[in-house]
Design an enzyme around this catalytic site. Structure first.
Site, PDB file in Angstrom:
ATOM      1  N   MET A 183     -31.876 -30.579 -28.610  1.00 20.80           N
ATOM      2  CA  MET A 183     -32.431 -30.311 -27.283  1.00 20.80           C
ATOM      3  C   MET A 183     -33.214 -29.009 -27.397  1.00 20.80           C
ATOM      4  O   MET A 183     -32.810 -27.949 -26.894  1.00 20.80           O
ATOM      5  CB  MET A 183     -31.284 -30.210 -26.262  1.00 20.80           C
ATOM      6  CG  MET A 183     -30.678 -31.570 -25.932  1.00 20.80           C
ATOM      7  SD  MET A 183     -29.064 -31.461 -25.162  1.00 20.80           S
ATOM      8  CE  MET A 183     -28.040 -31.348 -26.621  1.00 20.80           C
ATOM      9  N   SER A 240     -18.614 -35.626 -28.841  1.00 21.82           N
ATOM     10  CA  SER A 240     -19.435 -34.417 -28.901  1.00 21.82           C
ATOM     11  C   SER A 240     -18.537 -33.190 -29.014  1.00 21.82           C
ATOM     12  O   SER A 240     -17.590 -33.036 -28.230  1.00 21.82           O
ATOM     13  CB  SER A 240     -20.274 -34.297 -27.625  1.00 21.82           C
ATOM     14  OG  SER A 240     -20.749 -32.974 -27.501  1.00 21.82           O
ATOM     15  N   MET A 255     -30.093 -40.461 -22.159  1.00 25.14           N
ATOM     16  CA  MET A 255     -29.317 -39.394 -21.510  1.00 25.14           C
ATOM     17  C   MET A 255     -28.803 -39.917 -20.170  1.00 25.14           C
ATOM     18  O   MET A 255     -29.589 -40.388 -19.344  1.00 25.14           O
ATOM     19  CB  MET A 255     -30.187 -38.150 -21.252  1.00 25.14           C
ATOM     20  CG  MET A 255     -30.506 -37.287 -22.455  1.00 25.14           C
ATOM     21  SD  MET A 255     -29.114 -36.690 -23.456  1.00 25.14           S
ATOM     22  CE  MET A 255     -28.015 -35.954 -22.244  1.00 25.14           C
TER      23      MET A 255
HETATM   24  C1  DX5 Z   1     -25.284 -32.753 -22.742  1.00 21.27           C
HETATM   25  C2  DX5 Z   1     -24.966 -33.077 -24.177  1.00 21.27           C
HETATM   26  C3  DX5 Z   1     -23.816 -34.007 -24.329  1.00 21.27           C
HETATM   27  C4  DX5 Z   1     -22.526 -33.473 -23.788  1.00 21.27           C
HETATM   28  C5  DX5 Z   1     -21.717 -34.592 -23.287  1.00 21.27           C
HETATM   29  O1  DX5 Z   1     -26.469 -32.055 -22.700  1.00 21.27           O
HETATM   30  O2  DX5 Z   1     -26.085 -33.687 -24.823  1.00 21.27           O
HETATM   31  O3  DX5 Z   1     -23.669 -34.425 -25.679  1.00 21.27           O
HETATM   32  O4  DX5 Z   1     -21.756 -32.802 -24.746  1.00 21.27           O
HETATM   33  O5  DX5 Z   1     -20.576 -34.073 -22.696  1.00 21.27           O
HETATM   34  P1  DX5 Z   1     -19.761 -34.875 -21.586  1.00 21.27           P
HETATM   35  O6  DX5 Z   1     -19.223 -36.105 -22.267  1.00 21.27           O
HETATM   36  O7  DX5 Z   1     -18.719 -33.932 -21.180  1.00 21.27           O
HETATM   37  O8  DX5 Z   1     -20.730 -35.235 -20.502  1.00 21.27           O
HETATM   38 ZN    ZN Z   2     -25.766 -34.694 -26.810  1.00 16.10          ZN
END
Ligand code: DX5
Ligand code: ZN
Length: 228
Positions: A70, A10, A139
């Site tokens: 989101m 990400s 999630m």
């Molecule tokens: C959170 C995002 C993730 C986030 C993950 O809302 O959807 O994609 O970037 O980041 P890490 O791996 O740092 O939890």
């Molecule tokens: Zn994400």
């Protein structure tokens, strides 16, 4: 049911003033796909980027873009994200009144339809539309921010989605997103996930390539322990 391992860092934890260079760095480190987090400050308490930025990034790499929406009104924006170059468009089940229609719309736009579930959302939100999606995103943190801790109860949820897909005879991709790192990755694979999103663990790693390589090694270890 056999599904390929896909490592999908990400860019939420990237330097936003140098996104092009950061994506090139991920590509050199062996990423299979790029996860792009779109937040609207309404569905989640944070705001990130939208189609114009994705469109410019699209010119810089051939890696597929996995766009995680989101946002509260995804239907209004699907065309813009498809046009910007999203290969996979993930909508949240909680944000869609007519999820089957939305997934069909994504497919008609030429992108792969995918559906995300917040940690508390029951599997039944996707049970009857699982055939309309190519991926389910579980999630593993409450969405909105990078750098949070993996919620341990989600191993069981990933396994339950995998069992549901297997029962339906559908070789769906299962993506995990949030708090994934080299400590928990093998367990994540053993639960049945095959598409791995990791933000802070990849961007804060001393050696990005070694970090991603350790995930592939963990996938092999998980596959071996499944046979034994
Ligand atoms: C959170 C995002 C993730 C986030 C993950 O809302 O959807 O994609 O970037 O980041 P890490 O791996 O740092 O939890
Ligand atoms: Zn994400």
């Amino acid at each position: 049911m056999k599904t390929d391992i896909i490592l999908c860092p990400s860019i939420l934890s990237a330097d936003f003033s140098r996104l092009g260079e950061e994506i090139a760095r991920l590509e050199r480190a062996g990423a299979d796909m790029i996860h792009i987090d779109v937040m609207d400050g309404d569905f989640v308490p944070n705001i990130t980027i939208g189609p114009p930025v994705i469109k410019r990034l699209r010119e810089l790499t051939k890696l597929p873009f996995d766009v995680h929406l989101m946002i509260t009104q995804p239907d209004r924006h699907l065309g813009a994200f498809a046009e910007a170059g999203a290969d996979i468009i993930t909508v949240h089940a909680e944000a869609c009144t007519h999820l089957s229609r939305t997934l069909g719309h994504i497919r008609a736009l030429g992108a792969k339809p995918s559906v995300a579930l917040n940690p508390h959302t029951p599997l039944d939100f996707v049970r009857w539309v699982i055939g309309d999606a190519t991926m389910v995103l579980v999630m593993t943190v409450n969405p909105g921010f990078g750098g949070q801790s993996f919620i341990d109860a989600m191993y069981g949820k990933v396994a339950a989605v995998r069992a549901m897909a297997d029962d339906a005879g559908i070789p769906i991709d299962i993506e995990v997103d949030g708090g994934v790192n080299s400590q928990n990755i093998e367990k994540v694979f053993r639960a049945g996930a095959n598409v791995i999103v990791a933000g802070s663990a990849v961007f804060h790693a001393a050696d990005m390539r070694a970090e991603l390589e350790s995930y592939r090694t963990a996938a092999k270890a998980a596959a071996r322990s499944a046979i034994l």
